[in-house]
Design an enzyme around this catalytic site. Structure first.
Site, PDB file in Angstrom:
ATOM      1  CG  ASP A  13      -1.752  -1.269   1.307  1.00 22.99           C
ATOM      2  OD1 ASP A  13      -2.255  -1.722   0.278  1.00 22.99           O
ATOM      3  OD2 ASP A  13      -1.821  -1.838   2.413  1.00 22.99           O
ATOM      4  CE  LYS A  16       3.298  -2.781  -4.396  1.00 25.99           C
ATOM      5  NZ  LYS A  16       2.844  -2.522  -3.029  1.00 25.99           N
ATOM      6  N   GLY A  17       0.669   1.306  -7.201  1.00 25.58           N
ATOM      7  CA  GLY A  17      -0.270   1.325  -8.333  1.00 25.58           C
ATOM      8  C   GLY A  17      -0.092   2.584  -9.154  1.00 25.58           C
ATOM      9  N   GLY A  40      -4.144  -5.338  -4.536  1.00 23.70           N
ATOM     10  CA  GLY A  40      -5.216  -4.568  -5.165  1.00 23.70           C
ATOM     11  C   GLY A  40      -4.749  -3.173  -5.475  1.00 23.70           C
ATOM     12  CG  HIS A  41      -2.790  -1.679  -8.447  1.00 28.51           C
ATOM     13  ND1 HIS A  41      -1.746  -2.555  -8.400  1.00 28.51           N
ATOM     14  CD2 HIS A  41      -3.160  -1.602  -9.734  1.00 28.51           C
ATOM     15  CE1 HIS A  41      -1.497  -2.987  -9.606  1.00 28.51           C
ATOM     16  NE2 HIS A  41      -2.338  -2.426 -10.433  1.00 28.51           N
ATOM     17  CD  GLN A 224       0.937  -9.179  -1.626  1.00 31.85           C
ATOM     18  OE1 GLN A 224       1.770  -9.865  -2.146  1.00 31.85           O
ATOM     19  NE2 GLN A 224      -0.304  -9.145  -2.053  1.00 31.85           N
ATOM     20  CB  THR A 300      -7.802  -6.494  -1.203  1.00 28.21           C
ATOM     21  OG1 THR A 300      -6.908  -6.155  -2.262  1.00 28.21           O
ATOM     22  CG2 THR A 300      -8.226  -7.943  -1.338  1.00 28.21           C
TER      23      THR A 300
HETATM   24  P1  IMP Z   1      -2.472 -12.977   2.948  1.00 25.73           P
HETATM   25  O1  IMP Z   1      -1.548 -12.472   1.874  1.00 25.73           O
HETATM   26  O2  IMP Z   1      -3.925 -12.836   2.597  1.00 25.73           O
HETATM   27  O3  IMP Z   1      -2.125 -14.357   3.411  1.00 25.73           O
HETATM   28  O4  IMP Z   1      -2.278 -12.044   4.242  1.00 25.73           O
HETATM   29  C1  IMP Z   1      -1.058 -12.021   4.992  1.00 25.73           C
HETATM   30  C2  IMP Z   1      -0.735 -10.604   5.454  1.00 25.73           C
HETATM   31  O5  IMP Z   1      -0.379  -9.808   4.328  1.00 25.73           O
HETATM   32  C3  IMP Z   1      -1.894  -9.894   6.130  1.00 25.73           C
HETATM   33  O6  IMP Z   1      -1.397  -9.064   7.157  1.00 25.73           O
HETATM   34  C4  IMP Z   1      -2.478  -9.043   5.019  1.00 25.73           C
HETATM   35  O7  IMP Z   1      -3.177  -7.915   5.502  1.00 25.73           O
HETATM   36  C5  IMP Z   1      -1.205  -8.643   4.283  1.00 25.73           C
HETATM   37  N1  IMP Z   1      -1.427  -8.324   2.867  1.00 25.73           N
HETATM   38  C6  IMP Z   1      -1.707  -9.164   1.868  1.00 25.73           C
HETATM   39  N2  IMP Z   1      -1.831  -8.509   0.708  1.00 25.73           N
HETATM   40  C7  IMP Z   1      -1.605  -7.219   0.971  1.00 25.73           C
HETATM   41  C8  IMP Z   1      -1.560  -6.031   0.152  1.00 25.73           C
HETATM   42  O8  IMP Z   1      -1.747  -6.055  -1.060  1.00 25.73           O
HETATM   43  N3  IMP Z   1      -1.301  -4.868   0.809  1.00 25.73           N
HETATM   44  C9  IMP Z   1      -1.052  -4.831   2.153  1.00 25.73           C
HETATM   45  N4  IMP Z   1      -1.071  -5.902   2.937  1.00 25.73           N
HETATM   46  C10 IMP Z   1      -1.343  -7.089   2.354  1.00 25.73           C
END
Ligand code: IMP
Length: 434
Positions: A13, A16-17, A40-41, A224, A300
Site C-alpha cells: 500500500d 505502487k499502483g 489490489g490497486h 505487497q 481488497t
Molecule cells: P495474505 O496475503 O492474505 O495471506 O495475508 C497475509 C498478510 O499480508 C496480512 O497481514 C495481510 O493484511 C497482508 N497483505 C496481503 N496482501 C496485501 C496487500 O496487497 N497490501 C497490504 N497488505 C497485504
C-alpha cells in the site's frame, strides 16, 4: 534488455499502483511475479476506473502484454470477474498471458484460510482470507494444481481425485464450511476454466526472456511489500510469497543478472494492514488523522490501515534486500499539515541501539523508535507550481525531508509523488529505459 521493477519498501500500500501506472505507459510488457488477488490497486485511464487484484496493470493499456508469472497464485473465478470488468470497458485480452507453472487458488483454499485464521485466535495474522496462504502451502507441499494442468484432462482428473478427499477431511477436522462439491463437480469446474482461459496459458519465462533479448521494455510489478516477504518480513505476520526483488527471478523465470533497475516505492510515512508489530505506530487521534488524510483503507478488504511515522530501519532492510536503484517517495502531500515530522532512524532494544531490523518478533515488539524530528512544511499546498516548475518548487522543508531519506539510504529519490493525480508526480530521471 531494458527492464524495471517496482517493489514496495514497507508493508504494501505504498502507492505502487500509481507509480506502476505512470511507468507502464512506456513499457511493452507488465509482469506480476508473486502473490495473487490479495493485492489490489486502482488504475484510472480516461473516464474508466479499474480496481484490479489479479490482472497485471498493463491489461488496461492498448497493445501491451500483461503477464501473470509462475510465482503467482491465481483465483480463476475472480480473475474472470476482472476480465469481465476490463472487457466491458473496451479493453482487449489479446495481451494476456498466464504462466503454465502458476498455481491455482481453489475454493477449498479460501475456506481453509478463513478457518485457519479462526484457529489462530489471538495470534491471527489478519490475512485477506483469499486463500493465498493455503494455495502456497499446496505448492510447497507439492500437491498444487497449476494453470498448465488445465490443459491436460488426465492430469486434472488425477489431481482432482487425489486432492479433494484430503481437503474435505481437513475441512471437516477444522470444522470449516464444507466444499459443497464432489470430484466430478470440481473437475467440471476446472474444465470450465480451461475453456475460458486455456488460450492464454503458456510458458511465460520463455516469452519474457525472448522479449528481453529483443529489446522490449519489461516492467515487473511487485505486489505487497518487502516487510511482508515470507523470508525477510515480519514472520509469521507476512504473506506467503517472495515480495522482494529476488522474487522476480523465481516468480517470473528471469535470471538475476538480467534484472536492471529496481524502484523502491516508499510512502512518506508507514502503514500496515493486518496484525504484526509496527514500531512507529501511532494511536488515538494522531493515528485517526493520518489514516483519514491518507485515505488509508484497503482496496481488497476495505480494512482501515494502521498508521505510523516513516521508519528508516524498515527502509534500510528493504533496500538492502531488494537493491533499490531509485526511490519513488509517495504521499508526501499527506504530511502537509504538520509543524514537525518525526522519522525513525534506529531502534532501542533492551537498552541497545540498532539500525538493523531484527528477525525476532518479540524483539521487534520491544523496540522503541529513535526519532530525528524534521521541520514540517505546515500548510503548504502549492502543487500547481510544482506541476509547472518541478522539484525546485517544493517547499524547502519537504526537500530536506526527501534529502534526509536519500542520504540515509544512499539512494536517489528519482520519483516524488505529491498527490493522487498522475500530474502530481515529479520525475527527476526521465528516460527510465536507458
Ligand atoms: P495474505 O496475503 O492474505 O495471506 O495475508 C497475509 C498478510 O499480508 C496480512 O497481514 C495481510 O493484511 C497482508 N497483505 C496481503 N496482501 C496485501 C496487500 O496487497 N497490501 C497490504 N497488505 C497485504
Amino acid at each position: 534488455m531494458p527492464n524495471l521493477a517496482i517493489i514496495g519498501a514497507q508493508w504494501g500500500d505504498e502507492g505502487k499502483g500509481k507509480i506502476t501506472d505512470y511507468l507502464d505507459e512506456s513499457a511493452d510488457i507488465v509482469v506480476r511475479f508473486q502473490g495473487g488477488n490479495n493485492a489490489g490497486h486502482t488504475i484510472v485511464v480516461g473516464d474508466n476506473i479499474f480496481k484490479l487484484h489479479g490482472l497485471p496493470s498493463g491489461i488496461v493499456r492498448k497493445g501491451k502484454l500483461a503477464v501473470i508469472g509462475n510465482g503467482t497464485v491465481v483465483n480463476m473465478d475472480e480473475l474472470l470477474e476482472e476480465i469481465n470488468q476490463v472487457t466491458e470497458a473496451g479493453c482487449s485480452l489479446e495481451g494476456l498471458r498466464i504462466s503454465d507453472r502458476a498455481h491455482l487458488v481453489i475454493n477449498y483454499h479460501k475456506k481453509l484460510d478463513g478457518s485457519e485464521e479462526g484457529y489462530r485466535g489471538q495470534k491471527s495474522i489478519g490475512t485477506t482470507k483469499k486463500g493465498i496462504g493455503p494455495a502456497y502451502q499446496d505448492k510447497i507441499k507439492r500437491v498444487g494444481i497449476r494453470a498448465g494442468d488445465l490443459l491436460e484432462d488426465d492430469v486434472l482428473r488425477e489431481k482432482t481425485n487425489s486432492n479433494l478427499p484430503y481437503k474435505k477431511n481437513l475441512i471437516a477436522m477444522l470444522k470449516a464450511e464444507p466444499c459443497g462439491c464432489d470430484e466430478d463437480m470440481m473437475f467440471n469446474k476446472l474444465k470450465g476454466w480451461q475453456e475460458k482461459v486455456g488460450k492464454y496459458i503458456c510458458d511465460t519465462s520463455v516469452m519474457i526472456n525472448e522479449a528481453l533479448d529483443n529489446g522490449m521494455k519489461v516492467l515487473f510489478e511487485g505486489a505487497q511489500g518487502a516487510m511482508l516477504d515470507i523470508d525477510h518480513g515480519t514472520y509469521p505476520y507476512v504473506t506467503s510469497s517472495s515480495t522482494c526483488s529476488g522474487g522476480i527471478c523465481t516468480g517470473a523465470g528471469v535470471a538475476p543478472n538480467r534484472i536492471e533497475k529496481v524502484i523502491g516505492c516508499l510512502k512518506a510515512y508507514t502503514t500496515r494492514v493486518g496484525e504484526g508489530p509496527l514500531v512507529t505506530e501511532l494511536s488515538g487521534n494522531e493515528a485517526d488523522a493520518l489514516q483519514k488524510k491518507g485515505g488509508e483503507f484497503g482496496v481488497t478488504t476495505g480494512r482501515g490501515r494502521r498508521c505510523g511515522w516513516l521508519d528508516l530501519v524498515v527502509a534500510e532492510h528493504a533496500s538492502r534486500l531488494c537493491g533499490f536503484s531509485s526511490l519513488a517517495i509517495t504521499k508526501l502531500d499527506v504530511l502537509n499539515d504538520y509543524e514537525e515530522i518525526p522519522v525513525c532512524t534506529a531502534y532501542m532494544i533492551d537498552d541497545k541501539e540498532t539500525k538493523y531490523f531484527p528477525a525476532s518478533i518479540s524483539k521487534i515488539k520491544r523496540a522503541k523508535p529513535v526519532y530525528k524530528v524534521m521541520k514540517g512544511w505546515n500548510g503548504w499546498n502549492d502543487t500547481y507550481s510544482v506541476v509547472r516548475e518541478g522539484y525546485d518548487a517544493l517547499p524547502d522543508e519537504m526537500k530536506r525531508y526527501i534529502e534526509f531519506i536519500e542520504q540515509y539510504l544512499n539512494i536517489p529519490a528519482d520519483i516524488i509523488s505529491i498527490g493522487p493525480d498522475r500530474k502530481d508526480t515529479i520525475d527527476r530521471k526521465g528516460d527510465w529505459w536507458n
